[in-house]
Design a protein around this motif. Structure first.
Motif, PDB file in Angstrom:
ATOM      1  N   ASN A  95      15.596  15.402  62.249  1.00 14.86           N
ATOM      2  CA  ASN A  95      16.868  16.177  62.357  1.00 14.86           C
ATOM      3  C   ASN A  95      17.270  16.349  63.801  1.00 14.86           C
ATOM      4  O   ASN A  95      17.335  17.438  64.314  1.00 14.86           O
ATOM      5  N   PRO A  96      17.887  15.333  64.214  1.00 16.05           N
ATOM      6  CA  PRO A  96      18.144  15.640  65.691  1.00 16.05           C
ATOM      7  C   PRO A  96      19.742  16.318  65.840  1.00 16.05           C
ATOM      8  O   PRO A  96      20.534  16.076  65.280  1.00 16.05           O
ATOM      9  N   ARG A  97      19.438  17.295  66.753  1.00 20.77           N
ATOM     10  CA  ARG A  97      20.453  18.169  67.109  1.00 20.77           C
ATOM     11  C   ARG A  97      19.987  18.954  68.347  1.00 20.77           C
ATOM     12  O   ARG A  97      18.855  18.920  68.783  1.00 20.77           O
ATOM     13  N   VAL A  98      20.862  19.811  69.051  1.00 19.19           N
ATOM     14  CA  VAL A  98      20.572  20.308  70.233  1.00 19.19           C
ATOM     15  C   VAL A  98      19.532  21.390  70.019  1.00 19.19           C
ATOM     16  O   VAL A  98      18.120  21.334  70.917  1.00 19.19           O
ATOM     17  N   SER A  99      19.256  21.962  69.111  1.00 22.16           N
ATOM     18  CA  SER A  99      18.416  23.207  68.784  1.00 22.16           C
ATOM     19  C   SER A  99      17.043  22.586  68.854  1.00 22.16           C
ATOM     20  O   SER A  99      16.027  22.965  69.153  1.00 22.16           O
ATOM     21  N   THR A 100      16.951  21.549  67.851  1.00 17.81           N
ATOM     22  CA  THR A 100      15.576  20.912  67.238  1.00 17.81           C
ATOM     23  C   THR A 100      14.929  20.473  68.558  1.00 17.81           C
ATOM     24  O   THR A 100      13.817  20.474  68.885  1.00 17.81           O
ATOM     25  N   TRP A 101      15.835  19.618  69.650  1.00 21.52           N
ATOM     26  CA  TRP A 101      15.206  19.017  70.498  1.00 21.52           C
ATOM     27  C   TRP A 101      14.925  20.056  71.871  1.00 21.52           C
ATOM     28  O   TRP A 101      13.863  19.787  72.621  1.00 21.52           O
ATOM     29  N   SER A 102      15.661  21.028  71.727  1.00 24.47           N
ATOM     30  CA  SER A 102      15.482  21.986  72.800  1.00 24.47           C
ATOM     31  C   SER A 102      14.155  22.770  72.501  1.00 24.47           C
ATOM     32  O   SER A 102      13.186  23.180  73.386  1.00 24.47           O
ATOM     33  N   ILE A 103      13.924  22.996  71.245  1.00 32.14           N
ATOM     34  CA  ILE A 103      12.773  23.635  70.637  1.00 32.14           C
ATOM     35  C   ILE A 103      11.551  22.830  71.188  1.00 32.14           C
ATOM     36  O   ILE A 103      10.483  23.341  71.654  1.00 32.14           O
ATOM     37  N   ALA A 104      11.456  21.678  70.763  1.00 28.24           N
ATOM     38  CA  ALA A 104      10.388  20.590  70.871  1.00 28.24           C
ATOM     39  C   ALA A 104      10.240  20.400  72.902  1.00 28.24           C
ATOM     40  O   ALA A 104       8.945  20.605  73.105  1.00 28.24           O
ATOM     41  N   ALA A 105      11.366  20.477  73.540  1.00 21.72           N
ATOM     42  CA  ALA A 105      11.190  20.363  74.959  1.00 21.72           C
ATOM     43  C   ALA A 105      10.751  21.769  75.378  1.00 21.72           C
ATOM     44  O   ALA A 105       9.824  21.627  76.236  1.00 21.72           O
ATOM     45  N   ALA A 106      10.983  22.618  74.812  1.00 21.39           N
ATOM     46  CA  ALA A 106      10.731  24.234  75.429  1.00 21.39           C
ATOM     47  C   ALA A 106       9.035  24.341  75.221  1.00 21.39           C
ATOM     48  O   ALA A 106       8.342  24.708  76.125  1.00 21.39           O
ATOM     49  N   PHE A 107       8.578  23.959  73.837  1.00 20.21           N
ATOM     50  CA  PHE A 107       7.320  24.129  73.665  1.00 20.21           C
ATOM     51  C   PHE A 107       6.494  23.120  74.419  1.00 20.21           C
ATOM     52  O   PHE A 107       5.301  23.390  74.865  1.00 20.21           O
ATOM     53  N   GLY A 108       7.070  21.820  74.629  1.00 21.67           N
ATOM     54  CA  GLY A 108       6.188  20.581  75.388  1.00 21.67           C
ATOM     55  C   GLY A 108       6.135  21.390  76.864  1.00 21.67           C
ATOM     56  O   GLY A 108       4.956  21.396  77.439  1.00 21.67           O
TER      57      GLY A 108
END
Length: 253
Positions: free
Chosen positions: A27-40
């Motif tokens: 589900n590529p969108r700003v929020s999903t990638w931002s969450i993944a980057a934040a947790f990483g």
């Protein structure tokens, strides 16, 4: 205490990062990638907050306190990614680009101040902890870092709380998740207040117990991270639960 708390958070972070990255791919969108980057980024910072990892990093690089600097940089980037995530979820799409620029610029300014100050202060006999609050440069560095955490967690608490209210009763998993995220942001503010108040009280020659602060602050930070991991994972679990429910409801032929 630090090793147990941050070691547990590291294991949880690896699991949640993998789940968030998988969701972002589907589900590529700003929020999903931002969450993944934040947790990483958060997981990386938490790993370097583990004392054994910090000591290994210092021996490998021959740079004192390098793990502390990495952990603080990761914390700032983590907060910035979370801000972008919540802006994407809580505000209109036309505001997103300017919001990303604003949060990114704020994080850059703080890092541009903190990194040179760290390099100017760093020495073998210095540690960037409240135990060295008598060193004016260490105290200034920590207060700059803690002010960023306090401000960003305050904004995150507001945005997560508003999103939780909007989802409550309509999307129960999301509502509960963002309520937990609100609690995480409040705990992050409490962490910043705990460390910052000790430094300020020490500067005013009336410090409270350092032993209490060294137990309280890591506990608040660890609880904040675990609440956030749980809170931002619950909406994904809710989506999966709904898909499974819909599949079971489909008539079989």
């Amino acid at each position: 205490m630090d090793g147990i708390i941050f070691g547990t958070c590291s294991m949880a972070g690896l699991l949640v990062t993998a789940l968030c990255a998988r969701r972002a791919v589907g589900n590529p969108r700003v929020s999903t990638w931002s969450i993944a980057a934040a947790f990483g980024v958060c997981t990386l910072g938490v790993v370097f907050a583990v004392p054994a990892v910090a000591n290994t990093a210092e021996r490998a690089t021959d740079i004192e306190n390098i793990a502390k600097l990495i952990a603080h940089i990761c914390a700032i980037l983590w907060c910035a990614f979370l801000q972008v995530t919540m802006v994407d979820l809580a505000y209109r799409p036309e505001y997103l680009r300017s919001a990303i620029f604003q949060r990114g610029f704020a994080a850059f300014v703080y890092l541009a101040i903190m990194v040179p100050l760290f390099l100017a202060t760093n020495a073998p006999d210095v540690a960037f902890t409240t135990a060295y609050a008598e060193d004016g440069k260490v105290a200034a560095y920590l207060l700059i870092y803690l002010s960023y955490v306090l401000i960003t967690c305050g904004e995150l608490a507001f945005m997560c709380g508003r999103t939780a209210r909007r989802n409550w009763g309509i999307r129960p998993w999301s509502g509960a998740g963002f309520a937990l995220s609100t609690a995480a942001a409040v705990l992050g503010m409490a962490y910043a207040v705990s460390k910052g108040s000790y430094i300020l009280s020490f500067t005013l020659d009336s410090p409270w117990s350092l032993e209490v602060e060294e137990v309280l602050s890591p506990a608040l930070a660890g609880l904040s991270i675990l609440c956030l991991f749980s809170g931002l994972t619950l909406p994904m679990i809710g989506v999966l639960h709904e898909r499974l429910r819909q599949r079971k409801a489909l008539p079989t032929t």
